[in-house]
Design an enzyme around this catalytic site. Structure first.
Site, PDB file in Angstrom:
ATOM      1  N   CYS A  69       0.943  -1.243  -0.023  1.00 24.19           N
ATOM      2  CA  CYS A  69      -0.092   0.030  -0.003  1.00 24.19           C
ATOM      3  C   CYS A  69       0.752   1.385   0.016  1.00 24.19           C
ATOM      4  O   CYS A  69       0.436   2.255  -0.464  1.00 24.19           O
ATOM      5  CB  CYS A  69      -0.867  -0.045   1.217  1.00 24.19           C
ATOM      6  SG  CYS A  69      -2.099  -1.519   1.374  1.00 24.19           S
ATOM      7  N   HIS A 106      -3.803   6.885   1.533  1.00 29.62           N
ATOM      8  CA  HIS A 106      -4.172   5.605   1.116  1.00 29.62           C
ATOM      9  C   HIS A 106      -5.411   5.133   1.317  1.00 29.62           C
ATOM     10  O   HIS A 106      -5.852   5.349   2.444  1.00 29.62           O
ATOM     11  CB  HIS A 106      -3.057   4.714   1.387  1.00 29.62           C
ATOM     12  CG  HIS A 106      -3.332   3.258   1.442  1.00 29.62           C
ATOM     13  ND1 HIS A 106      -3.925   2.533   0.177  1.00 29.62           N
ATOM     14  CD2 HIS A 106      -3.355   2.057   2.113  1.00 29.62           C
ATOM     15  CE1 HIS A 106      -3.986   1.287   0.272  1.00 29.62           C
ATOM     16  NE2 HIS A 106      -3.953   1.105   1.631  1.00 29.62           N
ATOM     17  N   ASN A 122     -10.203  -0.867  -1.684  1.00 31.00           N
ATOM     18  CA  ASN A 122      -8.811  -0.964  -1.371  1.00 31.00           C
ATOM     19  C   ASN A 122      -7.975  -1.452  -2.496  1.00 31.00           C
ATOM     20  O   ASN A 122      -7.958  -2.641  -2.643  1.00 31.00           O
ATOM     21  CB  ASN A 122      -8.387  -1.595  -0.125  1.00 31.00           C
ATOM     22  CG  ASN A 122      -6.902  -1.489   0.090  1.00 31.00           C
ATOM     23  OD1 ASN A 122      -6.095  -1.228  -0.615  1.00 31.00           O
ATOM     24  ND2 ASN A 122      -6.654  -1.478   1.470  1.00 31.00           N
TER      25      ASN A 122
END
Ligand code: ACO
Length: 336
Positions: free
Chosen positions: A116, A262, A293
């Site tokens: 990420c 993020h 995500n």
């Protein structure tokens, strides 16, 4: 020393939309549970059946970023590809992108993992190459195809409902008077490596990829997450990374036009933005509700969407912040 800037942005998600209700065909879950815990309403997945990898999504995002920068594939001097879902174990996904996009053979291609936090690590690497004068035009891509690797059964539901497929790309060039990457800040702590990971295939195993290890009740080839542990670390680390970027440059939260975190989980981002930083809603951009995500793709996807919506524009002070597997975390402060 000269600085760099983002000269073009582009993003791409597959057409197929998978709603929370759609997930019920595989997983015992509910729209209410997913929305309440993660803020996600839907995500995009590539079609089932295979054939589309991270390089394909990255290629579409790259075409848009190049068009935005007014450049062509032949102009690119280096590709940096951030992904945790590479097309193959090796070679890196950057070389597949190079071939598909028509970036000339011989051009440098580097893969970045860092999950990420991959886009921020990649941005920092690109920034260093521009600062030293080694390159003038770098294509940075964050792209993921998660959907083919998720456990589509109730035992994997805590992870499966979170992730989406997608890609974002940025063209990095020398700074101009209005736009520059001001600083980047990178961190990692391997003590938590197994708290969010994909264990298998593994070079520590013999064979590295055996039928026995992926059949029956074995689940080592599916991503695993200790959700509460992730939440507990993500909130302070993302906030610290934002403060670090601001302090390093003598600016305050009030100076920020936008925080682009993020898109791990809306609850994490709301906690960071509201409870810890005290930012008003309009200063933190989230799009996880409709894309899920997308790990390394999430920041460029969000930044591109935020700019297209007119919420940020050239010259605005923007902070990017991420936390992810490793654990890794980091931030970047830039004038867009
Ligand atoms: N649908 C329905 N029920 C579910 C689901 C699901 N998708 N997933 C888990 N559950 C159940 C569990 O089985 C459990 O049931 P039980 O009480 O009968 O055992 C119950 O829900 C609660 O499970 P917990 O794991 O305790 O749920 P928690 O309240 O901790 O929430 C969550 C889990 C949402 C993952 C939370 O820990 C969290 O937000 N963590 C942050 C992790 C995260 O967002 N990661 C993003 C990816 S990593 C990254 O990008 C950095």
């Amino acid at each position: 020393m000269r600085k760099s800037r983002i000269a073009g942005l582009g993003s791409y998600v597959p057409e197929r939309i998978v709603t929370n209700d759609d997930l019920k065909q595989w997983v015992d879950t509910s729209d209410e549970w997913i929305q309440e815990r993660t803020g996600i309403k839907q995500r995009h997945w590539v079609p089932d059946g295979g054939g589309i990898g991270s390089s394909d999504l990255g290629c579409e995002a790259s075409k848009r970023a190049l068009a935005d920068a007014g450049l062509e594939p032949k102009d690119i001097q280096m590709i940096i590809f951030a992904t945790l879902s590479p097309d193959h174990m090796f070679p890196g996904t950057g070389v597949f992108l190079q071939r598909k996009l028509g970036v000339p053979a011989g051009t440098a291609a580097l893969d970045v993992r860092q999950q990420c936090t991959g886009f921020i690590y990649g941005l920092s690497v690109a920034d260093q190459f521009i600062r030293t004068g080694m390159y003038d035009r770098i294509l940075l891509v964050g792209a993921e195809v998660h959907s083919s690797g998720l456990d589509r059964s109730t035992r994997g539901r805590d992870v499966t409902v979170i992730f989406g497929d997608g890609a974002g790309a940025a063209v990095i060039t020398p700074a101009d008077e209005e736009s520059q990457i001001i600083s980047t800040h990178l961190h990692a702590d391997g003590n938590f490596a197994e708290d969010l990971w994909l264990e298998y295939p593994s070079s520590k195993e013999h064979p590295q990829c055996g039928v026995e290890q992926i059949s029956g009740d074995h689940t080592r080839h599916f991503p695993k997450m200790k959700g509460r542990q992730v939440f507990k670390h993500a909130v302070p680390k993302m906030a610290e990374a934002v403060f670090e970027a601001l302090a390093k440059n003598g600016v305050s939260l009030a100076d920020l036009k936008m925080l682009i975190p993020h898109q791990a989980n809306l609850r994490i981002n709301e906690y960071v933005a509201k409870q810890v930083l005290g930012l008003p809603d309009e200063k933190c951009f989230n799009n996880i509700d409709h894309v899920g995500n997308t790990t390394a793709a999430s920041i460029p996807l969000a930044l591109d969407e935020c700019r297209r919506l007119g919420k940020v524009q050239k010259g605005d002070l923007v902070c990017l912040a991420a936390f992810g597997a490793g654990f890794t975390w980091g931030s970047a402060l830039l004038r867009l």
